[in-house]
Every structure is written in C-alpha cells, then in structure tokens.
Write an enzyme that holds these catalytic residues in place. Sequence first.
Site, PDB file in Angstrom:
ATOM      1  N   ASN A  91       1.006  -1.740  -0.385  1.00  0.00           N
ATOM      2  CA  ASN A  91      -0.012   0.365   0.541  1.00  0.00           C
ATOM      3  C   ASN A  91       0.883   1.153   0.161  1.00  0.00           C
ATOM      4  O   ASN A  91       0.055   2.307  -0.217  1.00  0.00           O
ATOM      5  CB  ASN A  91      -0.590  -0.018   0.977  1.00  0.00           C
ATOM      6  CG  ASN A  91      -1.568   1.397   1.737  1.00  0.00           C
ATOM      7  OD1 ASN A  91      -2.084   2.013   0.648  1.00  0.00           O
ATOM      8  ND2 ASN A  91      -1.250   1.813   2.305  1.00  0.00           N
ATOM      9  N   TYR A 157       2.740  10.260 -11.807  1.00  0.00           N
ATOM     10  CA  TYR A 157       1.610   9.036 -10.407  1.00  0.00           C
ATOM     11  C   TYR A 157       1.682   7.717 -11.507  1.00  0.00           C
ATOM     12  O   TYR A 157       1.813   6.620 -10.927  1.00  0.00           O
ATOM     13  CB  TYR A 157       1.336  10.302  -9.753  1.00  0.00           C
ATOM     14  CG  TYR A 157       0.832   9.578  -9.019  1.00  0.00           C
ATOM     15  CD1 TYR A 157       1.419   8.769  -8.051  1.00  0.00           C
ATOM     16  CD2 TYR A 157      -0.696   8.495  -9.546  1.00  0.00           C
ATOM     17  CE1 TYR A 157      -0.120   7.543  -6.841  1.00  0.00           C
ATOM     18  CE2 TYR A 157      -1.552   8.519  -8.455  1.00  0.00           C
ATOM     19  CZ  TYR A 157      -1.326   7.615  -7.613  1.00  0.00           C
ATOM     20  OH  TYR A 157      -2.325   7.018  -6.574  1.00  0.00           O
ATOM     21  N   LYS A 161       1.790   3.893 -11.402  1.00  0.00           N
ATOM     22  CA  LYS A 161       0.547   2.918 -11.294  1.00  0.00           C
ATOM     23  C   LYS A 161       0.308   1.996 -11.821  1.00  0.00           C
ATOM     24  O   LYS A 161      -0.306   1.418 -12.000  1.00  0.00           O
ATOM     25  CB  LYS A 161      -0.499   3.786 -10.920  1.00  0.00           C
ATOM     26  CG  LYS A 161      -0.802   4.291  -9.480  1.00  0.00           C
ATOM     27  CD  LYS A 161      -0.575   3.653  -8.336  1.00  0.00           C
ATOM     28  CE  LYS A 161      -0.149   4.709  -6.812  1.00  0.00           C
ATOM     29  NZ  LYS A 161       0.115   3.196  -5.634  1.00  0.00           N
ATOM     30  N   VAL A 190      -9.966   8.836  -2.574  1.00  0.00           N
ATOM     31  CA  VAL A 190     -10.535   8.479  -1.497  1.00  0.00           C
ATOM     32  C   VAL A 190      -9.639   9.597  -0.367  1.00  0.00           C
ATOM     33  O   VAL A 190      -9.041   9.902  -0.446  1.00  0.00           O
ATOM     34  CB  VAL A 190      -9.364   7.502  -1.273  1.00  0.00           C
ATOM     35  CG1 VAL A 190      -9.784   6.795   0.342  1.00  0.00           C
ATOM     36  CG2 VAL A 190      -9.682   6.036  -2.363  1.00  0.00           C
TER      37      VAL A 190
HETATM   38  P1  NDP Z   1      -1.828   8.400   2.513  1.00  0.00           P
HETATM   39  O1  NDP Z   1      -0.744   9.613   2.484  1.00  0.00           O
HETATM   40  O2  NDP Z   1      -2.721   8.843   3.936  1.00  0.00           O
HETATM   41  O3  NDP Z   1      -0.818   6.727   3.114  1.00  0.00           O
HETATM   42  C1  NDP Z   1       0.536   6.765   2.593  1.00  0.00           C
HETATM   43  C2  NDP Z   1       1.494   6.087   3.305  1.00  0.00           C
HETATM   44  O4  NDP Z   1       2.429   5.159   2.355  1.00  0.00           O
HETATM   45  C3  NDP Z   1       1.823   6.386   4.636  1.00  0.00           C
HETATM   46  O5  NDP Z   1       1.274   4.964   5.929  1.00  0.00           O
HETATM   47  C4  NDP Z   1       3.132   6.362   4.645  1.00  0.00           C
HETATM   48  O6  NDP Z   1       3.938   6.554   5.990  1.00  0.00           O
HETATM   49  C5  NDP Z   1       3.306   5.313   3.723  1.00  0.00           C
HETATM   50  N1  NDP Z   1       4.528   5.673   3.053  1.00  0.00           N
HETATM   51  C6  NDP Z   1       4.492   6.787   1.798  1.00  0.00           C
HETATM   52  N2  NDP Z   1       6.182   7.084   1.250  1.00  0.00           N
HETATM   53  C7  NDP Z   1       7.182   6.185   2.072  1.00  0.00           C
HETATM   54  C8  NDP Z   1       8.522   5.794   2.507  1.00  0.00           C
HETATM   55  N3  NDP Z   1       9.313   5.948   1.804  1.00  0.00           N
HETATM   56  N4  NDP Z   1       8.365   4.665   3.036  1.00  0.00           N
HETATM   57  C9  NDP Z   1       7.309   3.504   3.825  1.00  0.00           C
HETATM   58  N5  NDP Z   1       6.672   4.878   3.941  1.00  0.00           N
HETATM   59  C10 NDP Z   1       5.898   5.613   2.912  1.00  0.00           C
HETATM   60  O7  NDP Z   1      -2.217   7.742   1.571  1.00  0.00           O
HETATM   61  P2  NDP Z   1      -3.035   7.004   1.055  1.00  0.00           P
HETATM   62  O8  NDP Z   1      -4.097   6.177   2.435  1.00  0.00           O
HETATM   63  O9  NDP Z   1      -3.970   7.193  -0.247  1.00  0.00           O
HETATM   64  O10 NDP Z   1      -2.764   6.390  -0.013  1.00  0.00           O
HETATM   65  C11 NDP Z   1      -2.255   4.684   0.104  1.00  0.00           C
HETATM   66  C12 NDP Z   1      -1.429   4.301  -1.420  1.00  0.00           C
HETATM   67  O11 NDP Z   1      -3.216   4.251  -1.816  1.00  0.00           O
HETATM   68  C13 NDP Z   1      -1.494   4.714  -2.124  1.00  0.00           C
HETATM   69  O12 NDP Z   1      -0.334   3.827  -2.777  1.00  0.00           O
HETATM   70  C14 NDP Z   1      -1.743   5.799  -3.401  1.00  0.00           C
HETATM   71  O13 NDP Z   1      -0.822   5.578  -4.375  1.00  0.00           O
HETATM   72  C15 NDP Z   1      -2.727   5.032  -3.364  1.00  0.00           C
HETATM   73  N6  NDP Z   1      -4.188   5.573  -3.467  1.00  0.00           N
HETATM   74  C16 NDP Z   1      -4.714   6.432  -2.765  1.00  0.00           C
HETATM   75  C17 NDP Z   1      -6.167   6.893  -3.439  1.00  0.00           C
HETATM   76  C18 NDP Z   1      -6.579   8.485  -2.760  1.00  0.00           C
HETATM   77  O14 NDP Z   1      -7.462   8.975  -3.470  1.00  0.00           O
HETATM   78  N7  NDP Z   1      -5.646   8.633  -1.604  1.00  0.00           N
HETATM   79  C19 NDP Z   1      -6.299   6.552  -4.253  1.00  0.00           C
HETATM   80  C20 NDP Z   1      -5.810   5.571  -4.740  1.00  0.00           C
HETATM   81  C21 NDP Z   1      -5.150   4.987  -5.236  1.00  0.00           C
HETATM   82  P3  NDP Z   1       4.701   7.868   6.394  1.00  0.00           P
HETATM   83  O15 NDP Z   1       4.566   8.980   5.650  1.00  0.00           O
HETATM   84  O16 NDP Z   1       5.017   7.017   7.687  1.00  0.00           O
HETATM   85  O17 NDP Z   1       5.710   7.113   5.568  1.00  0.00           O
HETATM   86  C1  8X3 Z   2      -5.301   8.257  -6.263  1.00  0.00           C
HETATM   87  C2  8X3 Z   2      -6.635   9.214  -7.011  1.00  0.00           C
HETATM   88  O1  8X3 Z   2      -7.352  10.462  -8.977  1.00  0.00           O
HETATM   89  O2  8X3 Z   2      -5.860  11.335  -7.547  1.00  0.00           O
HETATM   90  O3  8X3 Z   2      -4.807   7.749  -6.824  1.00  0.00           O
HETATM   91  O4  8X3 Z   2      -4.957   9.769  -9.388  1.00  0.00           O
HETATM   92  S1  8X3 Z   2      -6.145  10.501  -8.442  1.00  0.00           S
END
Ligand code: NDP
Ligand code: 8X3
Length: 259
Positions: A91, A157, A161, A190
């Site tokens: 994730n 980005y 993906k 999200v």
């Molecule tokens: P958040 O920013 O809330 O969570 C991201 C998580 O990734 C955090 O726990 C962060 O932890 C961790 N992370 C980021 N960089 C690192 C690193 N270098 N090393 C270790 N951990 C890391 O965002 P989301 O929950 O939205 O994102 C989770 C996933 O979902 C991502 O892959 C994102 O691309 C994907 N996603 C998100 C969407 C959205 O609209 N929110 C939609 C579709 C997909 P910490 O900062 O403590 O390191």
């Molecule tokens: C996160 C959703 O639309 O910002 O993956 O790319 S979007």
Amino acid sequence: MNNPLAKTVLITGATSGIGKATATLFAKRGYNVIITGRRLEKLEALKQKFKKKYAVKARALCFDIRDKDATKKAWNSLEPHLQKIDILINNAGLAKGFAPIHKGKLEDWEQMIDTNIKGLLYITRLVSPKMVKAKKGHIINICSTAGHGVYLNGNVYSATKFAVDALTQSMRLDLHKHGIRVGQISPGHVEETEFAKVRFSGDEKKAAIYNDFNPLTSRDVADIIFFMTTRKSHVNIQDLLVMGTQQASASIIDRSGRK
Ligand code: NDP
Ligand code: 8X3
C-alpha cells in the site's frame, strides 16, 4: 489472549489513510498485524492500540521503503514465525506534485518511482519466497484509477501506477502455480487519507479536492480489501476498479455538492 491460529498480515504504509484503515480492520478481526511506515510515533501508537484493544500480535517496522537495505534490516528483525506472511498488502505510496511534464520536479518523480515501484518490489522480494515455500499466500497491490488511464498533470504518478498494474499481472503469472493469489484494488479518489496533502506539499487550499463531492473513504477501501482476502482459497479477485458514485472516471466527477 493471542489466537495461535491467527493469520498474519503485513501492510506497508499503515501510518495513515488506506493502510491505517486496513490494518485496523484486520486487527479488529483477529489477525496478527505487521505495520510499516516512516513515522515511528504513529506506528507505535497503532501497535499498542491493536494489542490492547484487539488482543492480537502486532509489530511495527519503521523504515523508508525506498531504502532496500533498511527494508531488509526491518524484515530481518521479525521473529521467524512472523515472517510467514499470509497476506501482504503493498500500500505504501504517494503522488507528489501536479505539474505538466515540462515543469515537473525531478525529485518528485524520483520519490514516486522509488516508493511506488521500487519499494513495492523490495518488500515483495523479501516476503514472497516464504510464501512460495509455504505454497500459499495472498498479495494485494494498491493500484489506482491512475493505473488504468491518464489525466492532465498526472503523468509520472500514473506511470508508477501503470507499473503497479503490470507488476500485479506479472506477479500473478509467476506465483499462481505456487498457490499464491495476487490481486489489486484500483480506487478513484479516497478521503480520510493524507494523499492530497502530500501531493500538494501541505498546501491546504490546493489539497481541498473532496469538498464538493463524496469520494470513497479509506474505510470503504479497507472493507473491499478484507472482502478480497477472505474468499475461499480457490477464488482470486484479480482487480477491482472502485470509485465513489459521484466519480464516473479519473477526471469526470459530479462536483455539484456532496450527496
Ligand atoms: P496516505 O498519504 O494517507 O498514506 C500513505 C502511506 O504510505 C503512509 O502510511 C506513509 O507512511 C506511507 N509511505 C509513503 N512513502 C513512504 C516511504 N518512502 N517509506 C515508507 N512508507 C511510506 O495516502 P493513501 O492512504 O491515500 O495512500 C495509500 C496508497 O493508496 C498509495 O499507494 C496511493 O497511491 C494509493 N491510492 C490512493 C488514492 C487516494 O485518492 N487517496 C486513490 C488510489 C490509490 P509514512 O509517511 O509514515 O512513511
Ligand atoms: C489516487 C487517485 O485520481 O488522484 O490514485 O490519481 S488520483
């Protein structure tokens, strides 16, 4: 008391958003939970909560997933029985920046490529051999609608993906004959995440992208991941493309107000 038959799930990027919601749901349902991220305080607080509230085994691994040596060291710090991962949820990831290709920052591009692609590979390379040995396991990659189609300024980005999508497909080709399920979820927008805050480097005005429609919540995504990983062992959900009702595609959104 800990359940000796409990399955173990490892969730990367569990300090916020989708990862935190997913870890919380699995702990609530009695799974042993291994959580990772870079923010130690958040990891420790969650770990304590899982142990006290849900009486499960919980481990927190604090490391930067872009650093392959740190990733290996964190993995090696786990007791051997906890290295037998039943479910790996890849994730950890981010979007950084929102510029057209001729104005993008190289360091933003590198951070996304190093986290979303290379980080996912580093942890998978450590976890998957033990799954192969055990002849079972389940890997869920968090892709995105951005991994199925591009949108303005989404360039790098999206490319990361698309790479996650390719890796999900190839990992499945390589691992299915070992009894390992590989699938992914591809969500649209999200909320209850730090995604927009991170993408726009803390600029709250720019990050206010969910005010005028109802996106998915991190708990919605967690529910779906839990569903995907609790089917009978002969069932593998390969990919789920999921958006809020007001979102029709990556860039077509009904922004007429929350409904
Ligand atoms: P958040 O920013 O809330 O969570 C991201 C998580 O990734 C955090 O726990 C962060 O932890 C961790 N992370 C980021 N960089 C690192 C690193 N270098 N090393 C270790 N951990 C890391 O965002 P989301 O929950 O939205 O994102 C989770 C996933 O979902 C991502 O892959 C994102 O691309 C994907 N996603 C998100 C969407 C959205 O609209 N929110 C939609 C579709 C997909 P910490 O900062 O403590 O390191
Ligand atoms: C996160 C959703 O639309 O910002 O993956 O790319 S979007």
